[in-house]
Scaffold this motif. Structure first.
Motif, PDB file in Angstrom:
ATOM      1  N   GLY A 136       0.945  -1.154   0.061  1.00  0.00           N
ATOM      2  CA  GLY A 136       0.034  -0.002   0.110  1.00  0.00           C
ATOM      3  C   GLY A 136       0.878   1.172   0.065  1.00  0.00           C
ATOM      4  O   GLY A 136       0.554   2.035  -0.911  1.00  0.00           O
TER       5      GLY A 136
ATOM      6  N   SER E  43       1.251  -6.027   5.544  1.00  0.00           N
ATOM      7  CA  SER E  43      -0.017  -6.558   4.866  1.00  0.00           C
ATOM      8  C   SER E  43       0.191  -8.104   4.622  1.00  0.00           C
ATOM      9  O   SER E  43      -0.976  -8.688   4.619  1.00  0.00           O
ATOM     10  CB  SER E  43      -0.153  -5.860   3.917  1.00  0.00           C
ATOM     11  OG  SER E  43      -0.381  -4.507   4.040  1.00  0.00           O
ATOM     12  N   GLN E  82      -6.277  -2.890   3.864  1.00  0.00           N
ATOM     13  CA  GLN E  82      -5.564  -1.501   3.542  1.00  0.00           C
ATOM     14  C   GLN E  82      -6.217  -0.884   2.227  1.00  0.00           C
ATOM     15  O   GLN E  82      -6.237   0.285   2.296  1.00  0.00           O
ATOM     16  CB  GLN E  82      -4.151  -1.904   3.301  1.00  0.00           C
ATOM     17  CG  GLN E  82      -3.133  -0.731   3.178  1.00  0.00           C
ATOM     18  CD  GLN E  82      -1.723  -0.868   3.302  1.00  0.00           C
ATOM     19  OE1 GLN E  82      -1.494  -2.073   2.700  1.00  0.00           O
ATOM     20  NE2 GLN E  82      -1.039   0.148   3.446  1.00  0.00           N
ATOM     21  N   ASP E 158      -5.721  -3.518   8.738  1.00  0.00           N
ATOM     22  CA  ASP E 158      -4.712  -2.884   8.078  1.00  0.00           C
ATOM     23  C   ASP E 158      -4.720  -1.586   7.919  1.00  0.00           C
ATOM     24  O   ASP E 158      -5.236  -0.949   7.093  1.00  0.00           O
ATOM     25  CB  ASP E 158      -4.514  -3.838   6.788  1.00  0.00           C
ATOM     26  CG  ASP E 158      -3.041  -3.722   6.288  1.00  0.00           C
ATOM     27  OD1 ASP E 158      -2.154  -2.822   6.754  1.00  0.00           O
ATOM     28  OD2 ASP E 158      -2.742  -4.394   5.316  1.00  0.00           O
TER      29      ASP E 158
HETATM   30 MG   LIG Z   1       0.326  -2.768   3.747  1.00  0.00          MG
END
Ligand SMILES: [Mg+2]
Ligand SMILES: Nc1ncnc2c1ncn2[C@@H]1O[C@H](COP(=O)(O)OP(=O)(O)OP(=O)(O)O)[C@@H](O)[C@H]1O
Ligand SMILES: Nc1ncnc2c1ncn2[C@@H]1O[C@H](COP(=O)(O)OP(=O)(O)OP(=O)(O)O)[C@@H](O)[C@H]1O
Ligand SMILES: [Mg+2]
Lengths: 396, 478, 318, 316, 396
Positions: A136, E43, E82, E158
């Motif tokens: 991300g 993640s 996320q 997340d």
């Molecule tokens: Mg992540």
């Protein structure tokens, strides 16, 4: 060049008014942060500047030119989207160079710029990854790089650092500031990070429910919030508010009294007023020794302690019968609770009786009904009236 | 935007062509410059293009400055008709000559879409055709006024093919075969012989295969033959009413002769104990499958050795009589008769009738005069007896003049040359389909009705009287 | 997910070696993935057999010499691979294939281009008249091709003239050229593509188009650089469907030329060319059909790479 | 161009498509409608080319034009619909049965095929080609394949009374292609064989466009495979499926080629059969009339369909 | 119940090792934050726990049961992604109730729970919006609500609050903590917000490059980081690091010296060591009066000042020739710079000569090469045990 002006801009969706009658002037080369609660209209404002959303009413100017009906590509803006919006069919290199390729830059120039941008966001060596092969934070950095490879007149950045860790965020902050200086472009920046807003921006624009509440330099917003909303929104943890009334002797709340000449504020005796004090301006008697202008003493019991590493947040209950509430927000608004920040070395414990004082010069007063600020910082106690610093004066 | 030009497909659909002159005489002088005539033909023609050129120039005496080109139109006859309709309807200049099925030349004549040859050709050519060609063929190339609109290129007559070897097993011999070749037998006799042969050759699956699918081939040909051989007719006296006048002629499909022919077929299919069996016919010699068969599927079992008798066009004689097929063991005879011609009520009916097929050559009236002029030379070349015989050898085009079938040159032609007497009988007894402008509609109605009656879905009487009223409606349309 | 599919594949082979039915059933109950896999294989095999069987039958027909085609079983009677040579000797079939290919390709290009624009408009813009226009476009496909034919035939054979004051302009004679086929195909097959692309383009998140526009594309630029690539499955499908439709078309294909390979007649005409007046060389036609289907097979193989691409992943945080 | 309003911009982009549709589709339709107002008989009272107004339509509805149409094979099918009589109603019946059954099966099978093709497995590309390829078979060939398979004494799928084939034992007649019911059944099978690929291809494309991360969410939320299908896959591909079904329905209602090549229009007369047969007989006015009435009927079916699914589609 | 254990878990993508040989034990009912730089594998770790990604090696246990090959639905986890990933075709209500509807809860129960969850995330009245009609923060709240309506054994979150403003974030923090207490579920939480990690978690797991660096209660991580990475990562602004050597007298750097008995650390005299000191433990001489154990004085020049509202960050240059660098990260790592945090009332100015001291008890020492911590907090100076008031004295 890069001035951005919104004139009476309103944006209505079917039944929601996202932005209402917004007047916003951002000077050329300025770094302005938009802050406000979730859903207050920040992104919508950005989109209207970018030309992605047409205002329902009002006009948008960039660099003095009306652009209300101009397509995005002719506005000279680059944008980092809140939802990142990478092109999933392009690798990192292609994503970053997209805008340059559109403008037919030559290969070397593109390479040079992409390299530089990916350096800044620390994505070297990932240029041939596809978006779905990245974390991300890495995606977010690609999005930033995509914006900064270009030299637009205006940068629009919608929470560009939301997914980055603290260290990287600090790094990026510096880089963006450097960029800002170098390119001398206007930057409009949305962030939820107080530190970011405080350190980076020339001015902060505080928005609530689509309406601009205040636009001022960070410290002005912090020290002289124009209304209850700004006062409560800027600063983390939030300012303590204590409800009370304006009396002949000053402020009188349930447990808290602060005395001053009621004439210095633009309100009549008997009006409901709210007193605001930031957690760092609440002192235990011990620590208050260095305090030049303390208020009357307040008796309290410590409730929860939140050690943060570099400080400890202490929740104080003013009345004995106050229920222990975990809801910090509720706490902040209640009159019989105070949040205090103390040194991590402090030996304070839970359920301890303490006496606290407030820093008079840091006390804020608001009209409870309209929320308008009445006063920021009381003059040193009347006895010290000869002192030159009478903020009350400047406030009237 | 306005539609103009062409033969006005636009104004109400289809072919009122008053603005194109199809009847003006053309200069029949020989053209001298080099010119190429485009002929809309079929794939057989285009496969043999070099041979045809040779024939036209050598046997036909065509001048060297005229050459021909062939467009191989679709062999699916409906498609071809449709193509011609578009070309002629919109007044295209090409092609100059068109090979037309005798089964649908008349609608083009009626719509004034092809050149009136009586008016434009030298009269010797016209009279040759009118006097020396198979009469039935000529009839399908003439307009209501009796003018000639197309030159018959070759006729086609179905015959009955049989396996001599199998019939020998049933006790028949060369003398019988010789007799049958020209002296047609009755359906009674035919069915009996077939049955005998089936019994004598128990490993053979089918006795008699023919075509009775609900398609044009049933109405134009198979049914037409059966019906006519019993003395029946679509519109009363064929000599008078075959090509009209529409709406002003009797409809005679419900007459007993016609019913009898249906009963006959039902007997062949279902046996003597069929509810509508015809007395005297030996039953159960034809498979139900004929109801779904057109020419090729019906031929396959015969060629494959699974059938004794087979009704088909001459093309299949070439296949079945080839050395690697049955060779000399292939026998051919005219189609059997229901009643002798003498007993028939109408002329042209009764006896060993054969449905008439074949193709004509017509001229595009919109072609430029130079081309028409040259086209006349091409037509003349085709008409030369030597050219016709050469074409018989080359493409299997049966010569359009009966006399040519007697020639030695014809008899020399491989395979089919052996069966010329039979063909001649067939040709003399040919019955054309009653083609008029309403024939396409009538044909499909007839095919469905007859197929249904054969299949036993309707009683023959009922089917035919229903059909009669439908045909009546078409005749009287609007 | 990739991993999951990976194991799927691996286990597939192990499955075959597994023991008796009951054991399998009990494992299925414990592990429904097995049941899915079994269902999957059963379905795949079923579809393969049903779709391919007719082709096998075509092969049987083509390998059997035409005279032996009767009472066919499941195996060819005789073996005559020479038919694949004969078919080219009898008819220049490759030329017809080429024509079909050109017609199909040009139609596909025109259709994809115009339908892309229209699909973008219908899928992503709101404007007055949208629904009405869509319905009108849809309505075109209600009509059988025959309903368009006569006026178009005149138009394309020079039979239509426009009067502009004193001047009368006749439409050009395009008979025997690709135009009178490609244009009607384009118009008649376009509604389907417009609708397909409308749905696919409509599903691309606005965010991506926005990003492209801010980066400096026009809306059209965004269409071609972002929306179309991301709709690759839809675009490829619309393309394949259009191409195949052209390949299949037989009305205009037939009447807008004289049937000669040199006149741009497509494959349908080629196949019918084999047919004689009465005799039908089924073996040649079968062979031609097998050969004729090859270009489409190749096209599908190429296009399927596009049809399969779940590309939206990783694009957006929302 | 970018400064156009959204509406202007929309029409600007539509212009090329609309232009070609206008010239190549709308103009001929108007002309053809014109034809339908004239007589096209060479015989009878109103002669070729004479203006008759809506008489052709009236004749069609009253059955006065039945003579011009291929006859209905089975008399049982000639039962009248409330608003059309005679052969037209029989054709309508055949067409509706064909449409309903074939679209139903094509959709179901196409769906399953698409789901199979959506899987990742070795050899997938070949399976995909195999499944799609029937759709590429020209109709002429497909007709030939089926025609030969069901031709007695050629194909192995029909036998004779002495030697019945498997399908005969299941009730198929020995001459299935001359029998309306059997032919219709076989035509449907043939159409399903051929056209399922169309459905499968479109649905597959829909499947491939779904954002895969939604499945992650669904899985973690506890969705079984079936639930993922029902709650994620299905609603997300519904628009595509509807487009596919819409066009298949329209296509099926115009069915002609496969009928002509397999069984012939006399055996199974569909609406388009009437159009083409009359067209081939040069009865252009009748053909145009039937075409317009047919298009109207398709329009009715489609509007029912659209109004049923309008919400789901969200497009119209 | 809800213990989560990773045993030797490794996840490799084609050429990237996202997680390497991770051993992680999370106790039932524990609230563990995963922190680490962007792209470190957080993640991925979550996805492996959820069952969305199969580990390349190693095993995953939930509630004592091996689940490595179990599909996500059988693992009893709920997750906030996320990337948010709302179902675009469902309105907010349907998105939130998705998991409940799967389990065929009855209508009232679903309504009740959805209402409660949407209350918590403050989305009342938006239940019939579609995702594309909402702001970034609102979408994120839907994602949170979608997870918390369920009662799983393990929550995986997340960066659930990344797009929320400070106030809402504080509110959500409390709510999540309340939820945690109420449901007694295990929560694995990824965040980049130090305050979140510090206040919410029972333990913090610090990850770097796919490897677990330390897992300990927040204050332990803050006060006793196991290595340079953790020390530098936890705390914002980051700890100052000064390079030097271990000498007979203690630590000797270019400008900074701290004396102690080198024997107390597990390193030999002459080794390269790095001294770490947090900005809040750097004092100007003025402020140092209250300091019990200061180090030797350090001369410095103030460089940039960053006022944060409740404190001011002061960048100190130790050597006169040090270049002014805006790169804060570089600064932190350089030996001739120090970051100091002072009271906002402080009258410190830029380019001022100052003398600073460090708090001896807060000094960290690390092996420069391995990064391993050698020592956290020096003992009070031996000599000064009686006299605390003269920092200068204690300095020799
Ligand atoms: Mg992540
Ligand atoms: N599909 C993939 N293919 C290749 N590499 C991948 C893939 N997914 C993730 N990675 C890599 O694995 C590493 C770990 O990714 P992960 O998403 O776990 O990071 P993270 O700790 O969540 O980071 P962030 O804080 O930025 O979200 C990253 O370097 C990433 O680039
Ligand atoms: N397409 C839309 N239809 C209806 N309402 C919308 C639409 N887009 C945004 N809104 C509403 O407009 C308001 C402002 O949205 P906006 O995205 O500008 O908020 P924001 O300040 O960016 O919030 P956040 O910090 O959560 O991103 C929100 O209340 C949102 O729900
Ligand atoms: Mg936003």
């Amino acid at each position: 060049m890069g001035e951005v002006t919104l004139e009476d801009v309103t944006k209505r969706y079917d039944d929601v008014t996202a932005v209402e009658d917004m007047d916003l002037e951002i000077r050329d080369g300025e770094f302005v942060c938009l802050v406000g609660p979730s859903g207050c209209g920040k992104s919508t404002t950005m989109e209207m500047i970018a030309g992605l959303t047409m205002p329902t009413e009002g006009q948008v100017f960039i660099g003095g030119r009306e652009v209300t009906n101009l397509p995005p590509k002719d506005r000279g803006v680059a944008m980092v989207f809140q939802n990142i919006a990478l092109f999933p069919h392009m690798d990192v290199y292609d994503n970053i160079s997209f805008g340059l390729r559109l403008r037919k830059y030559d290969k070397e120039e593109i390479d040079r710029r992409v390299e530089r941008a990916s350096d800044i966001v620390q994505l070297e060596g990932m240029l041939d990854r596809m978006p779905d092969e990245m974390s991300g934070g890495q995606r977010q950095r690609v999005a930033i790089a995509r914006a900064i490879v270009r030299n637009p007149e205006v940068f629009l950045m919608d929470e560009p650092l939301a997914n980055l860790d603290a260290k990287l965020r600090v790094h990026m902050r510096t880089e963006l500031q450097r960029l800002h200086k170098e390119l001398d472009t206007t930057i409009v920046y949305v962030t939820h990070d107080q530190a970011e807003a405080m350190t980076m921006s020339d001015r902060i624009a505080v928005i609530d429910s689509g309406q601009l509440q205040q636009i001022d330099p960070p410290l002005t917003c912090y020290n002289e919030p124009e209304n209850l909303f700004v006062a409560g929104f800027i600063g983390s943890p939030a300012m303590n508010f204590v409800d009370g009334r304006l009396t002949e002797t000053g402020f009188t709340g349930d447990k808290v009294e602060v005395d001053f000449d009621p004439d210095v504020v633009d309100a009549s005796v008997g009006d409901d007023v709210t007193l605001g004090i930031r957690p760092e301006d609440v002192y235990t008697l011990n620590d208050a020794t260095s305090l030049a202008n303390p208020t009357k003493q307040i008796d309290a019991v410590t409730d929860v302690l939140e050690p943060m590493g570099d400080e400890i947040f202490v929740y104080l209950l003013l009345s004995e019968d106050a229920e222990v509430s975990l809801d910090e927000e509720a706490r902040g608004a209640m009159s019989d609770q105070l949040l205090m920040s103390v040194d991590p070395d402090s030996d304070i414990t839970e359920d301890e009786d303490v006496t606290v004082v407030l820093d008079r010069t840091k006390v804020h007063l608001f009209d409870t009904e309209t929320g308008q600020a009445l006063m920021h910082g009381l003059a040193p106690t009347t006895t010290a009236s000869t002192d030159s610093s009478t903020p009350a004066e400047s406030d009237d | 935007i306005s539609s103009s030009g062409g033969n006005g497909n636009g104004d109400g659909g289809g072919g009122g062509s008053d603005d194109t002159e199809t009847g003006t005489a053309i200069d029949t002088e020989e053209v001298t410059e080099d010119i190429t005539i485009q002929i809309a033909g079929d794939s057989r023609m285009s496969d043999n293009i070099d041979g045809i050129r040779d024939i036209l120039h050598n046997e036909g005496g065509l001048a060297d400055n005229i050459s021909i080109d062939i467009i191989a139109g679709s062999q699916v006859t409906n498609n071809r008709q449709n193509q011609y309709q578009q070309w002629l309807g919109s007044g295209r200049e090409e092609p100059t000559l068109l090979l037309m099925d005798s089964g649908w030349t008349i609608p083009f004549i009626a719509r004034n879409q092809i050149q009136n040859l009586s008016q434009t050709l030298p009269s010797d050519m016209v009279s040759t055709v009118e006097e020396e060609y198979f009469q039935a063929s000529v009839g399908t190339a003439q307009g209501e006024n009796g003018d000639l609109y197309a030159i018959p290129m070759f006729p086609d007559f179905p015959t009955m093919q049989y396996r001599k070897d199998l019939l020998r097993n049933a006790g028949y011999g060369d003398s019988d075969f010789e007799k049958w070749a020209t002296e047609s037998m009755s359906w009674e006799q035919f069915s009996k012989i077939t049955k005998e042969a089936m019994e004598a050759n128990s490993d053979i699956q089918y006795g008699f295969t023919f075509q009775a699918s609900a398609y044009e081939g049933l109405s134009c040909c198979d049914f037409n033959e059966f019906m006519t051989s019993y003395g029946g007719a679509y519109f009363g006296n064929p000599e008078e009413n075959l090509f009209g006048p529409i709406g002003d002629r009797p409809i005679t499909v419900d007459e007993q002769q016609v019913i009898d022919s249906i009963k006959m077929v039902r007997t062949l299919l279902n046996g003597e104990d069929d509810e509508h069996a015809l007395d005297g016919i030996t039953g159960n010699i034809a498979p139900e499958a004929v109801l779904q068969w057109t020419e090729e599927p019906s031929r396959k079992p015969f060629t494959g050795g699974d059938a004794i008798m087979h009704r088909n066009w001459p093309y299949s004689i070439n296949i079945n009589g080839a050395e690697d097929a049955f060779g000399e063991d292939l026998g051919v005879m005219p189609i059997p008769y229901g009643i002798p011609a003498e007993e028939a009520e109408y002329p042209m009916t009764g006896g060993p009738v054969a449905a008439l097929g074949g193709w004509h050559m017509a001229m595009n009236p919109s072609a430029p005069d130079r081309k028409k002029q040259a086209a006349v030379q091409v037509l003349r070349a085709f008409m030369q007896p030597e050219a016709a015989l050469a074409n018989f050898g080359l493409q299997g085009w049966i010569p359009p003049r009966p006399e040519l079938l007697d020639s030695d040159r014809a008899a020399e032609v491989d395979v089919i040359g052996r069966y010329l007497p039979q063909l001649k009988v067939a040709g003399e007894n040919a019955i054309p389909r009653p083609v008029t402008v309403v024939w396409p509609q009538q044909s499909s109605q007839i095919a469905s009705a007859v197929n249904a009656a054969y299949a036993g879905e309707k009683a023959p009487q009922q089917a035919m009287s229903d059909l009669k009223s439908t045909l009546e409606q078409i005749e009287q349309s609007q | 997910m990739a991993t999951e599919q990976g194991t799927f594949e691996k286990d597939g082979d192990a499955e075959i070696k597994r023991g008796p039915l009951e054991r399998w059933v009990s494992t299925v109950i414990k592990n429904p993935k097995r049941a899915y896999r079994a269902m999957f294989y059963v379905a795949t095999v079923f579809f393969l057999i049903t779709t391919l069987f007719p082709f096998y039958w075509l092969l049987v027909l083509s390998l059997t010499p035409n005279e032996l085609i009767s009472n066919m079983g499941l195996l060819p009677k005789g073996f005559n691979p020479g038919v694949f040579v004969t078919m080219f000797e009898r008819v220049p079939f490759h030329l017809y294939m080429f024509n079909s290919f050109v017609l199909g390709l040009s139609t596909t290009i025109i259709v994809l281009l115009l339908a892309s624009l229209a699909g973008y408009v219908f899928g992503r813009l709101r404007f007055p008249g949208r629904s009405l226009l869509m319905l009108a476009i849809l309505a075109i496909s209600y009509f059988p091709p025959a309903a368009f034919f006569l006026p178009l035939f005149q138009l394309f054979t020079g039979g239509t003239s426009i009067v502009l004051g004193p001047i009368t302009v006749s439409s050009p004679d395009l008979f025997n050229t690709p135009a009178p086929m490609v244009l009607p195909f384009s118009a008649l097959f376009m509604p389907l593509s417009i609708f397909i692309l409308t749905t696919f383009y409509g599903q691309i998140p606005d965010g991506l188009e926005d990003a492209a526009r801010v980066e400096g594309t026009t809306r059209l630029g965004a269409l071609f650089r972002v929306i179309i690539p991301l709709s690759a499955p839809g675009v490829a499908t619309a393309g394949v469907l259009t191409f195949i439709s052209v390949y299949n078309e037989f009305f205009f294909s037939f009447l807008m030329n004289n049937g000669e390979a040199s006149s741009w007649a497509p494959i349908v005409a080629g196949i019918l060319k084999y047919q004689g007046q009465f005799d039908t060389p089924y073996n040649l036609m079968a062979a031609a059909s097998i050969v004729g289907v090859l270009p489409v097979a190749i096209l599908v193989i190429i296009a399927q790479e596009r049809i399969v691409s779940g590309l939206t992943a990783g694009a957006l945080k929302e | 161009m970018e400064s156009l309003t959204e509406t202007q911009f929309a029409y600007f982009l539509l212009a090329p498509a609309l232009l070609i549709l206008l010239v190549i589709a709308l103009y001929p339709l108007i002309q053809t409608f014109g034809y339908s107002l004239y007589a096209d008989q060479l015989t009878g009272s109103a002669r070729l080319g004479q203006f008759v107004g809506l008489q052709n339509y009236i004749d069609l509805f009253t059955g006065a034009r039945d003579f011009a149409l291929p006859s209905a094979f089975l008399p049982t099918f000639t039962t009248s619909f409330p608003f059309v009589t005679g052969i037209y109603s029989s054709a309508l019946m055949v067409t509706l049965i064909f449409t309903f059954v074939s679209v139903l099966f094509e959709t179901l099978l196409g769906f399953v095929q698409a789901l199979v093709l959506d899987q990742d497995f070795r050899g997938r590309r070949w399976v995909r080609v195999a499944i799609i390829i029937p759709w590429a078979v020209p109709i002429v060939i497909q007709g030939m394949i089926w025609y030969l398979m069901f031709q007695p004494n050629i194909g192995f799928l029909v036998g004779s009374a002495d030697d019945p084939a498997f399908l005969n034992l299941l009730g198929l007649s020995y001459t299935p292609l001359r029998n309306t019911a059997d032919s219709l059944f076989l035509i449907i099978v043939g159409d399903v064989w051929k056209t399922t690929a169309f459905m499968a291809l479109l649905i597959l494309a829909g499947l491939q466009s779904i954002d895969r991360s939604l499945y992650d969410v669904a899985k973690v939320s506890g969705a079984t495979k079936w639930q993922q299908f029902k709650m994620i896959t299905f609603p997300l591909i519904l628009p595509t499926v509807l487009v596919a079904m819409l066009f298949r329905t329209i296509g099926a209602m115009r069915v002609y080629g496969i009928i002509e090549t397999m069984a012939g229009c006399t055996t199974v007369p569909s609406l388009s059969c009437l159009v083409v047969t009359t067209f081939n007989n040069s009865m252009y006015a009748t053909s145009a009339t039937v075409a317009f009435v047919t298009a109207g009927l398709i329009g009715i079916v489609v509007s029912v369909y659209i109004s049923k699914f309008a919400d789901a589609e969200g497009g119209f």
